[in-house]
Write an enzyme that holds these catalytic residues in place. Structure first.
Site, PDB file in Angstrom:
ATOM      1  CG  ASP A   8      44.301  57.695 -18.578  1.00 47.57           C
ATOM      2  OD1 ASP A   8      44.258  58.700 -17.859  1.00 47.57           O
ATOM      3  OD2 ASP A   8      45.332  57.318 -19.177  1.00 47.57           O
ATOM      4  CG  ASP A  10      47.616  62.780 -20.399  1.00 46.16           C
ATOM      5  OD1 ASP A  10      47.384  63.516 -21.369  1.00 46.16           O
ATOM      6  OD2 ASP A  10      47.610  63.173 -19.223  1.00 46.16           O
ATOM      7  NE  ARG A  48      51.259  69.891 -13.331  1.00 47.49           N
ATOM      8  CZ  ARG A  48      50.471  70.951 -13.462  1.00 47.49           C
ATOM      9  NH1 ARG A  48      50.826  72.111 -12.927  1.00 47.49           N
ATOM     10  NH2 ARG A  48      49.326  70.868 -14.122  1.00 47.49           N
TER      11      ARG A  48
HETATM   12  C1  BG6 Z   1      48.227  61.909 -16.074  1.00 47.92           C
HETATM   13  C2  BG6 Z   1      49.520  61.530 -16.754  1.00 47.92           C
HETATM   14  O1  BG6 Z   1      47.177  61.768 -16.970  1.00 47.92           O
HETATM   15  O2  BG6 Z   1      48.273  63.245 -15.603  1.00 47.92           O
HETATM   16  C3  BG6 Z   1      50.702  61.842 -15.856  1.00 47.92           C
HETATM   17  O3  BG6 Z   1      49.491  60.143 -17.038  1.00 47.92           O
HETATM   18  C4  BG6 Z   1      50.665  63.294 -15.421  1.00 47.92           C
HETATM   19  O4  BG6 Z   1      51.893  61.574 -16.574  1.00 47.92           O
HETATM   20  C5  BG6 Z   1      49.327  63.546 -14.707  1.00 47.92           C
HETATM   21  O5  BG6 Z   1      51.726  63.585 -14.535  1.00 47.92           O
HETATM   22  C6  BG6 Z   1      49.190  64.962 -14.195  1.00 47.92           C
HETATM   23  O6  BG6 Z   1      49.154  65.841 -15.281  1.00 47.92           O
HETATM   24  P1  BG6 Z   1      49.266  67.425 -15.226  1.00 47.92           P
HETATM   25  O7  BG6 Z   1      48.897  67.833 -16.619  1.00 47.92           O
HETATM   26  O8  BG6 Z   1      48.264  67.892 -14.211  1.00 47.92           O
HETATM   27  O9  BG6 Z   1      50.654  67.760 -14.841  1.00 47.92           O
HETATM   28 MG    MG Z   2      47.338  57.633 -19.075  1.00 44.81          MG
END
Ligand code: BG6
Ligand code: MG
Length: 214
Positions: A8, A10, A48
């Site tokens: 993963d 984030d 999101r």
């Molecule tokens: C994930 C995160 O990797 O991506 C979430 O853990 C986040 O917190 C999700 O909401 C979607 O991300 P983005 O950048 O498309 O808004």
């Molecule tokens: Mg994560």
């Protein structure tokens, strides 16, 4: 035997999970919703729009779709602003070394992130070339805890699920890995990720030697 490791992004490779949290908190405050790190655990790993739905549910708020789109876009603009100030050295210590060692041992490496900003983050950190395959939020229909993202990553690497190991910091991500029939290293605490097969506090604490024994 592990043939492929799927990371993963984030919260596993870099602390962008924190930037997601502060952007959602800023939005929640504007909406008058009480939002803490505890509630944030449910947002980790999910899309999101799903994240926004969880925040609105917390505040018992119902909004038309167009307004939800506007709020999700606003949160994303803040998030992008935060990550653009990020430096390549914010990658967690030992991560590049871990990936390099995995590949030197013939183990393939993929990224599987629900984020539509994944490519931007990888470019900011200068680590795109470290992956044999990349799957992000723009390539999937179902968000974690659905196994789709991990199954797609495994398919790209030509590795059967039982030979894949996932690194995840999100409850939804651990569930997705398990649903895909993969083993999972939880990055965090046992309390946060009770279903993970293994737990480490920091990503690089799970070594190639341990992975080769699985
Ligand atoms: C994930 C995160 O990797 O991506 C979430 O853990 C986040 O917190 C999700 O909401 C979607 O991300 P983005 O950048 O498309 O808004
Ligand atoms: Mg994560």
């Amino acid at each position: 035997m592990i043939q492929a490791v799927i990371f993963d992004l984030d919260g596993v490779l870099v602390d962008t999970a924190h930037y997601h949290f502060i952007a959602w908190k800023r939005l929640a405050e504007e909406l008058g919703v009480n939002f803490t790190e505890k509630e944030n655990e449910k947002l980790k790993g999910v899309s999101r729009m799903k994240s926004l739905e969880i925040i609105l549910e917390l505040g018992k708020i119902k909004l038309p779709d167009a307004e939800m789109e506007r709020l999700a876009t606003k949160k994303n603009e803040w998030f992008v602003e935060y990550i653009n100030a990020m430096k390549p050295n914010e990658i967690f210590p030992g991560v590049k070394e871990l990936i390099t060692e995995l590949r030197a041992n013939g183990i393939k490496v993929a990224l599987a992130s629900s984020s539509k900003n994944a490519e931007t983050v990888l470019n900011l950190l200068g680590i795109k070339q470290y992956f044999d395959a990349i799957v992000d939020g723009t390539m999937i229909v179902h968000t974690k805890p659905d196994p789709e993202i991990f199954l797609l990553a495994a398919r790209k690497l030509n590795a059967p699920s039982r030979n894949c190991l996932v690194f995840e910091d999100a409850e939804a991500g651990v569930e997705a890995a398990l649903a895909a029939g993969m083993r999972c290293v939880g990055v965090g605490t046992k309390e946060q990720l009770p279903k993970a097969h293994f737990i480490v506090e920091k990503t690089s604490q799970f070594t190639v030697t341990e992975i080769k024994k699985l």
